[in-house]
Design a protein around this motif. Structure first.
Motif, PDB file in Angstrom:
ATOM      1  N   LEU A 105       0.873  -1.405  -0.116  1.00 51.60           N
ATOM      2  CA  LEU A 105      -0.023   0.053  -0.031  1.00 51.60           C
ATOM      3  C   LEU A 105       0.865   1.334   0.049  1.00 51.60           C
ATOM      4  CD1 LEU A 105      -2.629  -0.993   2.717  1.00 51.60           C
ATOM      5  CD2 LEU A 105      -2.520  -1.470   0.209  1.00 51.60           C
ATOM      6  N   VAL A 106       2.159   1.233   0.152  1.00 53.58           N
ATOM      7  CA  VAL A 106       2.961   2.451   0.177  1.00 53.58           C
ATOM      8  C   VAL A 106       4.376   2.308  -0.816  1.00 53.58           C
ATOM      9  CG1 VAL A 106       2.452   3.373   2.400  1.00 53.58           C
ATOM     10  CG2 VAL A 106       4.175   1.520   2.012  1.00 53.58           C
ATOM     11  N   ASP A 107       5.210   3.215  -0.995  1.00 49.96           N
ATOM     12  CA  ASP A 107       5.872   3.211  -1.778  1.00 49.96           C
ATOM     13  C   ASP A 107       7.244   3.943  -1.189  1.00 49.96           C
ATOM     14  OD1 ASP A 107       7.932   2.446  -3.893  1.00 49.96           O
ATOM     15  OD2 ASP A 107       6.537   2.833  -5.566  1.00 49.96           O
ATOM     16  N   GLU A 108       8.329   3.946  -1.892  1.00 53.44           N
ATOM     17  CA  GLU A 108       9.454   4.709  -1.284  1.00 53.44           C
ATOM     18  C   GLU A 108       9.116   6.184  -1.596  1.00 53.44           C
ATOM     19  OE1 GLU A 108      12.934   3.414  -3.268  1.00 53.44           O
ATOM     20  OE2 GLU A 108      12.922   1.286  -2.371  1.00 53.44           O
ATOM     21  N   GLY A 109       9.630   7.204  -0.463  1.00 52.62           N
ATOM     22  CA  GLY A 109       9.410   8.458  -0.349  1.00 52.62           C
ATOM     23  C   GLY A 109       8.013   8.631   0.250  1.00 52.62           C
ATOM     24  N   ASP A 110       7.246   7.944   0.426  1.00 52.10           N
ATOM     25  CA  ASP A 110       5.768   8.149   1.106  1.00 52.10           C
ATOM     26  C   ASP A 110       5.857   8.584   2.658  1.00 52.10           C
ATOM     27  OD1 ASP A 110       4.809   7.702  -1.276  1.00 52.10           O
ATOM     28  OD2 ASP A 110       3.866   5.886  -0.768  1.00 52.10           O
ATOM     29  N   ARG A 111       5.299   9.424   3.061  1.00 51.66           N
ATOM     30  CA  ARG A 111       5.198   9.897   4.549  1.00 51.66           C
ATOM     31  C   ARG A 111       3.996   8.814   5.121  1.00 51.66           C
ATOM     32  NH1 ARG A 111       8.099  13.936   6.717  1.00 51.66           N
ATOM     33  NH2 ARG A 111       9.483  15.107   5.385  1.00 51.66           N
ATOM     34  N   VAL A 112       4.345   8.367   6.067  1.00 48.96           N
ATOM     35  CA  VAL A 112       3.406   7.329   6.856  1.00 48.96           C
ATOM     36  C   VAL A 112       3.280   8.077   8.343  1.00 48.96           C
ATOM     37  CG1 VAL A 112       3.674   5.637   5.202  1.00 48.96           C
ATOM     38  CG2 VAL A 112       4.892   5.841   7.479  1.00 48.96           C
ATOM     39  N   VAL A 113       2.176   7.791   8.904  1.00 55.88           N
ATOM     40  CA  VAL A 113       1.822   7.870  10.397  1.00 55.88           C
ATOM     41  C   VAL A 113       1.821   6.596  11.149  1.00 55.88           C
ATOM     42  CG1 VAL A 113       0.441   9.874  10.012  1.00 55.88           C
ATOM     43  CG2 VAL A 113      -0.810   7.649  10.163  1.00 55.88           C
ATOM     44  N   GLU A 214      -1.387  -7.926   8.683  1.00 57.45           N
ATOM     45  CA  GLU A 214      -1.442  -6.432   8.487  1.00 57.45           C
ATOM     46  C   GLU A 214      -0.048  -5.924   8.969  1.00 57.45           C
ATOM     47  OE1 GLU A 214      -5.030  -4.516   9.535  1.00 57.45           O
ATOM     48  OE2 GLU A 214      -5.794  -5.003   7.811  1.00 57.45           O
ATOM     49  N   ILE A 215       0.686  -5.463   7.799  1.00 59.11           N
ATOM     50  CA  ILE A 215       1.957  -5.061   8.335  1.00 59.11           C
ATOM     51  C   ILE A 215       1.961  -3.367   8.517  1.00 59.11           C
ATOM     52  CG2 ILE A 215       4.587  -4.522   7.838  1.00 59.11           C
ATOM     53  CD1 ILE A 215       4.349  -7.171   6.225  1.00 59.11           C
ATOM     54  N   ARG A 216       1.963  -2.874   9.938  1.00 55.33           N
ATOM     55  CA  ARG A 216       1.806  -1.596  10.003  1.00 55.33           C
ATOM     56  C   ARG A 216       3.063  -0.673  10.569  1.00 55.33           C
ATOM     57  NH1 ARG A 216      -3.728  -0.511  10.933  1.00 55.33           N
ATOM     58  NH2 ARG A 216      -5.077  -2.362  11.098  1.00 55.33           N
ATOM     59  N   ALA A 217       3.198   0.725  10.409  1.00 57.28           N
ATOM     60  CA  ALA A 217       4.213   1.452  10.693  1.00 57.28           C
ATOM     61  C   ALA A 217       4.263   1.576  12.030  1.00 57.28           C
ATOM     62  CB  ALA A 217       4.086   2.847   9.983  1.00 57.28           C
ATOM     63  N   PRO A 218       5.352   1.305  12.675  1.00 60.31           N
ATOM     64  CA  PRO A 218       5.574   1.440  14.193  1.00 60.31           C
ATOM     65  C   PRO A 218       5.552   2.831  14.669  1.00 60.31           C
ATOM     66  CG  PRO A 218       7.544   0.748  13.253  1.00 60.31           C
ATOM     67  CD  PRO A 218       6.638   0.926  12.252  1.00 60.31           C
ATOM     68  N   GLY A 221       6.962   8.675  10.081  1.00 59.63           N
ATOM     69  CA  GLY A 221       8.162   8.808   9.217  1.00 59.63           C
ATOM     70  C   GLY A 221       8.114   8.620   7.649  1.00 59.63           C
ATOM     71  N   ILE A 222       9.089   8.528   7.114  1.00 62.21           N
ATOM     72  CA  ILE A 222       9.317   8.229   5.520  1.00 62.21           C
ATOM     73  C   ILE A 222       9.732   6.973   5.322  1.00 62.21           C
ATOM     74  CG2 ILE A 222      10.497   9.399   3.365  1.00 62.21           C
ATOM     75  CD1 ILE A 222      10.656  11.894   4.840  1.00 62.21           C
ATOM     76  N   ILE A 223       9.138   6.357   4.340  1.00 60.47           N
ATOM     77  CA  ILE A 223       9.722   5.015   3.957  1.00 60.47           C
ATOM     78  C   ILE A 223      10.913   5.300   2.951  1.00 60.47           C
ATOM     79  CG2 ILE A 223       8.918   3.126   2.340  1.00 60.47           C
ATOM     80  CD1 ILE A 223       7.301   3.451   4.923  1.00 60.47           C
ATOM     81  N   SER A 224      12.004   4.895   3.475  1.00 58.28           N
ATOM     82  CA  SER A 224      13.298   4.889   2.813  1.00 58.28           C
ATOM     83  C   SER A 224      13.757   3.844   1.780  1.00 58.28           C
ATOM     84  CB  SER A 224      14.529   5.158   3.708  1.00 58.28           C
ATOM     85  OG  SER A 224      14.521   4.068   4.617  1.00 58.28           O
ATOM     86  N   ALA A 246      10.157   9.850  11.814  1.00 57.05           N
ATOM     87  CA  ALA A 246       9.906  11.461  11.866  1.00 57.05           C
ATOM     88  C   ALA A 246      10.954  12.182  10.704  1.00 57.05           C
ATOM     89  CB  ALA A 246      10.246  11.939  13.194  1.00 57.05           C
ATOM     90  N   GLY A 247      11.142  11.263   9.554  1.00 57.88           N
ATOM     91  CA  GLY A 247      11.924  11.974   8.712  1.00 57.88           C
ATOM     92  C   GLY A 247      13.233  12.659   8.885  1.00 57.88           C
ATOM     93  N   GLN A 248      13.758  12.546  10.061  1.00 52.27           N
ATOM     94  CA  GLN A 248      14.929  13.191  10.790  1.00 52.27           C
ATOM     95  C   GLN A 248      16.292  12.703   9.779  1.00 52.27           C
ATOM     96  OE1 GLN A 248      14.528  12.487  15.007  1.00 52.27           O
ATOM     97  NE2 GLN A 248      13.362  14.782  15.245  1.00 52.27           N
TER      98      GLN A 248
END
Length: 411
Positions: A105-113, A214-218, A221-224, A246-248
């Motif tokens: 459902l996401v790709d590289e560069g996407d911001r997720v919560v 279902e694999i969720r974002a812990p 941040g940004i998918i690198s 957090a994209g840091q």
């Protein structure tokens, strides 16, 4: 017989040239021969004798700019080079075995919560296991209900026979039999309850396995990085996703062990990133507690502001302001020539305008000026630009120029 002879009949006698005219003709011929010989000699002499060289600066009339060596306050910067990296990169995978990826459902560069679904795995097998666990729980509960009824009856029979046994109406053997039945029914009830607990644990595990499909974002941040592919097995050594928390991003740089003592945490850093047009401001976040014993370099982490143009893996160069230092003898950086062996020199101009090259030793420097540690005194004049076409020994017309940069910090 002497005298003039008569001319032959029909022939006119040739008049003789006067002596004056003949002399003029002979003189003219001699003059022509002399002039021609002089011309030929001049041509050959000019080809054989080279012209005397004229100093380039004087021949062209170039006015060479000069500056005087003088004390100055040098702004000291510590240079740091390195790579942009994630401050905290999270590897996201799954512990499920032999499950294939059903959706990404996401790709590289996407911001997720935090908690966002990144991918889903196939769930047919997991759902079947959950249904089996639910059925086992149902059977265990029914077994407990049945065993409870048996236990109640056995306990009641025991309570009824005990008074009879004390009165002698029944034998001791009958009492012992009823007591054994009551104990067996109680033990059977405990076993049924244990089986229910086991079935409920299996059901909880099956439901947990199903939820992991279902694999969720812990964290946000940004998918690198994304290695998940539809139809591929989810289990393996590589994670399905990598997430920059957090994209840091940070500059992971190296400095010499001697320079580590000149910086501290929180100091501002001017950072130039290859993918960003303008310099950005960062701050020293971390100074590594150890130095590489091979390279004698220590690591420094510089936090960077959030900027979509900054990408992990990019080359970056940082400048850390460490303070100001007063140098007694300085010249513009453009006045110093450095050879292939690393030696430095300047073109010194005497009071009479004669230039001479002099070897010098350099010291500290900033963006504009460089310290001359040895080889030059304050007040001596040097050619402002080492690229000027001035050779050792040339006499050049002078044109004084001001320093190319302020001599005091902050001016």
């Amino acid at each position: 017989m002497t005298g003039s002879h008569p001319s032959a009949p029909g022939v006119t006698p040739r008049p003789k040239a006067p002596p004056r005219r003949r002399a003029l003709i002979i003189a003219a011929v001699i003059l022509i021969v002399v002039c021609g010989g002089w011309g030929l000699w001049s041509v050959f002499a000019r080809e054989e004798v080279p012209a005397k060289p004229v100093p380039a600066a004087s021949a062209q009339g170039v006015r060479v700019s000069t500056v005087a060596a003088a004390p100055a306050t040098l702004t000291q910067w510590l240079r740091v080079t390195g790579t942009v990296v994630a401050r905290d990169e999270i590897s996201i995978g799954t512990a499920l075995q032999d499950q294939r990826v059903a959706a990404v459902l996401v790709d590289e560069g996407d911001r997720v919560v935090a908690g966002q679904v990144l991918a889903r795995l196939e769930t047919e097998t997991l759902r079947a296991q959950a249904r089996q666990a639910e059925a086992a729980v149902t059977r265990a509960r029914a077994a407990i209900a049945q065993q409870q009824a048996v236990n109640v009856e056995a306990q009641a029979n025991l309570q009824r026979i005990l008074p009879l046994g004390r009165s002698g109406a029944v034998s001791e053997q009958q009492v012992d039999e009823r007591r054994a039945q009551a104990g067996s029914s109680a033990a059977g009830l405990d076993v049924a309850r244990a089986e229910l607990a086991q079935a409920e644990a299996q059901l909880a595990d099956a439901r947990s396995q199903l939820s992991r499909a279902e694999i969720r974002a812990p964290a946000a941040g940004i998918i690198s990085e994304r290695t998940a592919r539809i139809g591929a097995l989810a289990s393996g050594p590589d994670p399905l996703f990598r997430l920059i928390r957090a994209g840091q991003l940070e500059l992971d740089g190296e400095v010499s062990e001697l320079d580590l003592a000149t910086i501290d945490v929180g100091r501002p850093v001017r950072v130039e990133v290859a993918s960003v047009a303008d310099a950005i401001e960062g701050r020293v976040r971390l100074i590594a507690p150890k130095v590489d014993p091979q390279s004698r370099l220590g690591r420094v982490r510089v936090s960077l502001p959030t900027d979509p143009d900054i990408r992990a893996g990019a080359f970056a160069r940082g400048s850390i302001l460490t303070g100001d230092a007063v140098a007694p003898v300085t010249v513009p950086r453009s006045a110093v020539t450095t050879n292939a062996q690393g030696g430095a020199s300047v073109m010194v101009v005497a009071a009479d305008g004669r230039a001479s090259r002099r070897l010098v030793s350099t010291g500290r420097s900033d963006d504009y000026r460089i310290e001359i540690a040895q080889g030059l005194r304050a007040g001596e004049r040097v050619v402002a630009r080492a690229t000027a076409f001035v050779r050792d020994g040339d006499r050049v017309p002078l044109a004084e120029t001001r320093a190319s940069a302020p001599t005091e910090a902050g001016r």
